[in-house]
Design a protein around this motif. Structure first.
Motif, short mmCIF file in Angstrom:
data_model
loop_
_atom_site.label_atom_id
_atom_site.label_comp_id
_atom_site.label_asym_id
_atom_site.label_seq_id
_atom_site.Cartn_x
_atom_site.Cartn_y
_atom_site.Cartn_z
N ALA A 195 21.88 20.22 68.86
CA ALA A 195 21.36 18.95 68.34
C ALA A 195 20.84 18.09 69.50
O ALA A 195 19.78 17.45 69.38
N ALA A 196 21.57 18.08 70.63
CA ALA A 196 21.14 17.28 71.79
C ALA A 196 19.83 17.82 72.35
O ALA A 196 18.92 17.07 72.71
N SER A 197 19.73 19.14 72.43
CA SER A 197 18.50 19.76 72.93
C SER A 197 17.32 19.43 72.00
O SER A 197 16.23 19.10 72.46
N CYS A 198 17.57 19.52 70.69
CA CYS A 198 16.51 19.21 69.72
C CYS A 198 16.03 17.77 69.87
O CYS A 198 14.83 17.50 69.79
N ARG A 199 16.97 16.85 70.10
CA ARG A 199 16.58 15.44 70.28
C ARG A 199 15.65 15.29 71.48
O ARG A 199 14.63 14.63 71.42
N LEU A 200 16.02 15.97 72.59
CA LEU A 200 15.22 15.88 73.80
C LEU A 200 13.82 16.48 73.61
O LEU A 200 12.84 16.03 74.20
N LEU A 201 13.74 17.51 72.79
CA LEU A 201 12.47 18.21 72.57
C LEU A 201 11.63 17.54 71.46
O LEU A 201 10.54 18.01 71.14
N GLY A 202 12.16 16.48 70.87
CA GLY A 202 11.41 15.77 69.82
C GLY A 202 11.31 16.54 68.52
O GLY A 202 10.38 16.34 67.73
N VAL A 203 12.30 17.40 68.28
CA VAL A 203 12.29 18.22 67.05
C VAL A 203 12.65 17.35 65.85
O VAL A 203 13.60 16.56 65.91
N ALA A 204 11.89 17.49 64.77
CA ALA A 204 12.13 16.66 63.58
C ALA A 204 13.43 17.06 62.90
O ALA A 204 14.20 16.21 62.46
N ARG A 205 13.69 18.37 62.78
CA ARG A 205 14.96 18.81 62.20
C ARG A 205 15.33 20.19 62.72
O ARG A 205 14.52 21.10 62.71
N GLY A 206 16.54 20.31 63.20
CA GLY A 206 17.05 21.60 63.66
C GLY A 206 18.22 22.01 62.80
O GLY A 206 19.05 21.17 62.43
N GLU A 207 18.28 23.28 62.46
CA GLU A 207 19.34 23.76 61.59
C GLU A 207 19.92 25.05 62.19
O GLU A 207 19.17 25.90 62.65
N VAL A 208 21.24 25.16 62.18
CA VAL A 208 21.90 26.38 62.67
C VAL A 208 22.52 27.08 61.47
O VAL A 208 23.36 26.49 60.77
N LEU A 209 22.11 28.31 61.21
CA LEU A 209 22.68 29.08 60.10
C LEU A 209 23.96 29.77 60.58
O LEU A 209 24.31 29.70 61.76
N ASP A 210 24.60 30.49 59.67
CA ASP A 210 25.94 31.02 59.94
C ASP A 210 25.98 32.52 60.16
O ASP A 210 27.04 33.12 59.99
N TYR A 211 24.90 33.14 60.53
CA TYR A 211 24.92 34.59 60.73
C TYR A 211 25.73 34.92 61.99
O TYR A 211 25.76 34.13 62.93
N PRO A 212 26.39 36.08 62.00
CA PRO A 212 27.26 36.41 63.14
C PRO A 212 26.45 36.75 64.39
O PRO A 212 25.54 37.58 64.36
N ASP A 213 26.81 36.09 65.49
CA ASP A 213 26.15 36.28 66.78
C ASP A 213 26.33 37.72 67.27
O ASP A 213 27.40 38.31 67.11
N SER A 214 25.27 38.25 67.86
CA SER A 214 25.24 39.62 68.42
C SER A 214 25.32 40.72 67.38
O SER A 214 25.46 41.89 67.72
#
Ligand SMILES: [Zn+2]
Length: 249
Positions: free
Chosen positions: A64-83
């Motif tokens: 969320a902090a990175s998205c704010r810095l990049l001026g992203v209108a909306r960032g969403e993280v889904l729940d798929y398993p990493d790797s």
């Protein structure tokens, strides 16, 4: 309204792989959206997290902090398993992305190619593969018709781009990259801001120096992309702007 959808695998991909384009197009008035498929909980670097859930929470906040810095209108993280994106249910994963495309209605989608984008990570390759199918299928009324029952309509984005580069990372297994068809000048200031966005991912601090060096290959002031598909058929050409030939609706 110009909109861009960026489909990634892990929190920090938005900065490391796509940060320059996100900054540039934000400055040009484009609304950028990010869908990140996993919370990045398989990471070797875990910051202060003791548990899987701790790390997911930390990485979502960093995203969320990175998205704010990049001026992203909306960032969403889904729940798929990493790797483990290669073991995700294809119908479900593509459906989740088709739904976002139909809701957001971006003219352009940027993602990884099946090479796995510079690092060759399997999740990058799979996020890009799911995104490619979603790009093709979001416009078809016969795909995921149940989504169309609540007022959504099929939607065709105009261009699909894969992240690419004209170099390899020396410390990784070699990969076969998509050809570079677009060179986007992001300049030194945006490069620094992109590195700063990556540094919002404080759990990944042990990677910062290596990532900065990798991002800076070839000067770092250019991001390279491959135009993988278009809604209006045409021949390939070298581009300097992802919005070239985009028709505003
Ligand atoms: Zn990644």
């Amino acid at each position: 309204m110009r909109k861009l959808l960026c489909i990634t695998a892990h929190p920090d991909d938005e900065a490391g792989a796509f940060g320059g384009a996100l900054l540039l197009y934000h400055e040009r008035g484009v609304q950028a959206y990010i869908v990140c498929m996993t919370a990045g909980t398989a990471a070797r670097n875990r910051g202060t997290a003791q548990t899987h859930d701790d790390l997911a929470e930390l990485r979502r906040a960093e995203f969320a902090a990175s998205c704010r810095l990049l001026g992203v209108a909306r960032g969403e993280v889904l729940d798929y398993p990493d790797s483990k994106l290669d073991r995700a249910d294809l119908q479900q994963a593509v459906g989740d992305l088709v739904l976002r495309i139909r809701q957001i209605r971006p003219q352009i989608i940027i993602t990884f190619g099946p090479d796995g984008g510079l690092t060759g990570h399997i999740d990058h390759a799979m996020a890009g593969t799911f995104a490619t199918l979603a790009f093709e299928w979001a416009g078809r009324p016969d795909r995921y018709p149940e989504q169309l029952e609540q007022g959504l309509v099929p939607y065709r984005a105009q261009k699909l781009y894969y992240h690419s580069a004209d170099f390899h990372l020396p410390d990784r297994q070699p990969i076969s990259q998509p050809t570079v068809t677009a060179r986007i000048e992001i300049g030194a200031a945006r490069f620094e801001k992109k590195v700063q966005a990556f540094r919002q991912h404080t759990t990944q601090a042990p990677l910062f120096e290596r990532v900065r060096k990798n991002l800076g290959q070839g000067g770092g002031a250019v991001e390279m992309y491959h135009l993988a598909a278009v809604s209006n058929p045409r021949e390939a050409k070298l581009e300097t702007d992802l919005y070239e030939d985009v028709v505003d609706d």
